[in-house]
Design an enzyme around this catalytic site. Sequence first.
Site, PDB file in Angstrom:
ATOM      1  N   GLU A 128      45.138  42.403  46.436  1.00  0.00           N
ATOM      2  CA  GLU A 128      45.432  41.182  45.681  1.00  0.00           C
ATOM      3  C   GLU A 128      46.788  41.240  44.985  1.00  0.00           C
ATOM      4  O   GLU A 128      47.387  40.208  44.690  1.00  0.00           O
ATOM      5  CB  GLU A 128      44.336  40.945  44.638  1.00  0.00           C
ATOM      6  CG  GLU A 128      43.054  40.362  45.201  1.00  0.00           C
ATOM      7  CD  GLU A 128      43.182  38.871  45.435  1.00  0.00           C
ATOM      8  OE1 GLU A 128      43.887  38.498  46.395  1.00  0.00           O
ATOM      9  OE2 GLU A 128      42.598  38.092  44.673  1.00  0.00           O
ATOM     10  N   THR A 181      52.148  29.323  41.864  1.00  0.00           N
ATOM     11  CA  THR A 181      51.493  30.238  40.932  1.00  0.00           C
ATOM     12  C   THR A 181      52.329  30.421  39.672  1.00  0.00           C
ATOM     13  O   THR A 181      51.797  30.464  38.564  1.00  0.00           O
ATOM     14  CB  THR A 181      51.257  31.611  41.614  1.00  0.00           C
ATOM     15  OG1 THR A 181      50.685  31.346  42.880  1.00  0.00           O
ATOM     16  CG2 THR A 181      50.324  32.495  40.817  1.00  0.00           C
TER      17      THR A 181
HETATM   18  P1  ADP Z   1      43.985  31.024  46.073  1.00  0.00           P
HETATM   19  O1  ADP Z   1      43.070  31.955  45.331  1.00  0.00           O
HETATM   20  O2  ADP Z   1      44.547  29.931  45.221  1.00  0.00           O
HETATM   21  O3  ADP Z   1      43.384  30.530  47.337  1.00  0.00           O
HETATM   22  P2  ADP Z   1      45.473  33.236  46.672  1.00  0.00           P
HETATM   23  O4  ADP Z   1      45.342  33.981  45.402  1.00  0.00           O
HETATM   24  O5  ADP Z   1      44.522  33.539  47.739  1.00  0.00           O
HETATM   25  O6  ADP Z   1      45.329  31.731  46.423  1.00  0.00           O
HETATM   26  O7  ADP Z   1      46.977  33.470  47.129  1.00  0.00           O
HETATM   27  C1  ADP Z   1      47.518  32.998  48.278  1.00  0.00           C
HETATM   28  C2  ADP Z   1      48.808  33.796  48.505  1.00  0.00           C
HETATM   29  O8  ADP Z   1      48.511  35.048  49.096  1.00  0.00           O
HETATM   30  C3  ADP Z   1      49.742  33.086  49.453  1.00  0.00           C
HETATM   31  O9  ADP Z   1      51.042  33.236  48.941  1.00  0.00           O
HETATM   32  C4  ADP Z   1      49.615  33.839  50.751  1.00  0.00           C
HETATM   33  O10 ADP Z   1      50.800  33.844  51.515  1.00  0.00           O
HETATM   34  C5  ADP Z   1      49.294  35.252  50.288  1.00  0.00           C
HETATM   35  N1  ADP Z   1      48.477  35.994  51.287  1.00  0.00           N
HETATM   36  C6  ADP Z   1      48.780  37.179  51.839  1.00  0.00           C
HETATM   37  N2  ADP Z   1      47.826  37.566  52.705  1.00  0.00           N
HETATM   38  C7  ADP Z   1      46.901  36.585  52.718  1.00  0.00           C
HETATM   39  C8  ADP Z   1      45.670  36.407  53.430  1.00  0.00           C
HETATM   40  N3  ADP Z   1      45.227  37.288  54.314  1.00  0.00           N
HETATM   41  N4  ADP Z   1      44.967  35.298  53.174  1.00  0.00           N
HETATM   42  C9  ADP Z   1      45.417  34.372  52.288  1.00  0.00           C
HETATM   43  N5  ADP Z   1      46.571  34.481  51.597  1.00  0.00           N
HETATM   44  C10 ADP Z   1      47.312  35.592  51.806  1.00  0.00           C
END
Ligand code: ADP
Length: 306
Positions: A128, A181
């Site tokens: 994360e 973010t």
């Molecule tokens: P949310 O919780 O709002 O859905 P996230 O905390 O999952 O958002 O963050 C998304 C970010 O993480 C994006 O910038 C994305 O490019 C990056 N990221 C990297 N790897 C992944 C993945 N496997 N799945 C989703 N997002 C990813």
Amino acid sequence: MTEVRVFCPATIANVSCGFDVLGLCLDAVGDEMIIRKVDTPGVTITKITGQHLPLETDKNVAGVAALALLNAVQSNDGFEIEIHKKIKAGSGIGSSAASAAGAVFGINELLDNPFTKKELIAFAAEGEKIASGVVHADNVAPALLGGFTLVRSCQPLDVVSIPVPDELVAVVIHPQIEIRTQDARAVLKSTIPLKKAITQWGNLGALVAALYSNDYELLSRSLHDEIIEPHRSVLIPGFDAIKKASLQEGALGCGISGSGPSVFALTRGEQTAKKVAMRMAAIYQEFDVAHDIHISPINTKGTILI
Ligand code: ADP
């Protein structure tokens, strides 16, 4: 066993009064991953469908989480990962957490389970870090364990599972707008007035008690966020109208999912959830905001093999 297929659920972090500590697991929406043991050492992401995300191991949370696990067991094994995204990245329902949880869960299975699910949280939380800049477990903990979880401490990691009342249903509406973010973080204040803090921890304590005692009325009285929601909700179109309508339709509470833009409501029973979902969708139609909507029971199993 040389290949596993994994369901990686979406999650709602914060749940109104539990900023950065509370989370819950959804059932109706999640990604799938296929993880394969191969002869070449290391971790390779071979395929991603459904979203444009980095294939490079060190730029994808799945890759980083997987490497954290393999480092801990000093393994020279090799793994290939396919990620089939159904959760939109940046939607506020734990898209990156689902991938981090799925990667460590699947690899742990292929290694014959050297770790418990609870122990896997730390590796997923490492993944994360590349999505949000900090190691955090408020999405990966409920994604792995299911149900409601409380992250009492991140350093050292101390996660508590909380029981889920049977009739609890979540509604999530995702307005298809982008909130960066850094903007979601920038609106937050670094200090809080004591009076607001007292209200917030009163609500969080009562919410946990309500989950233990199946007390839906107490749950409803506790689902308030004095600290974050007033600042972040201005970034979400129609938030006040959505919240007001949800409560009118009988939702127990309504708030921002994670850092948004998704908005969630909790209801007692599916009938109310359907009514809330219809009203939420009608508001976004009126505001002309493209959206996805999910109605989901609380998932008590978390990440599983399928
Ligand atoms: P949310 O919780 O709002 O859905 P996230 O905390 O999952 O958002 O963050 C998304 C970010 O993480 C994006 O910038 C994305 O490019 C990056 N990221 C990297 N790897 C992944 C993945 N496997 N799945 C989703 N997002 C990813």
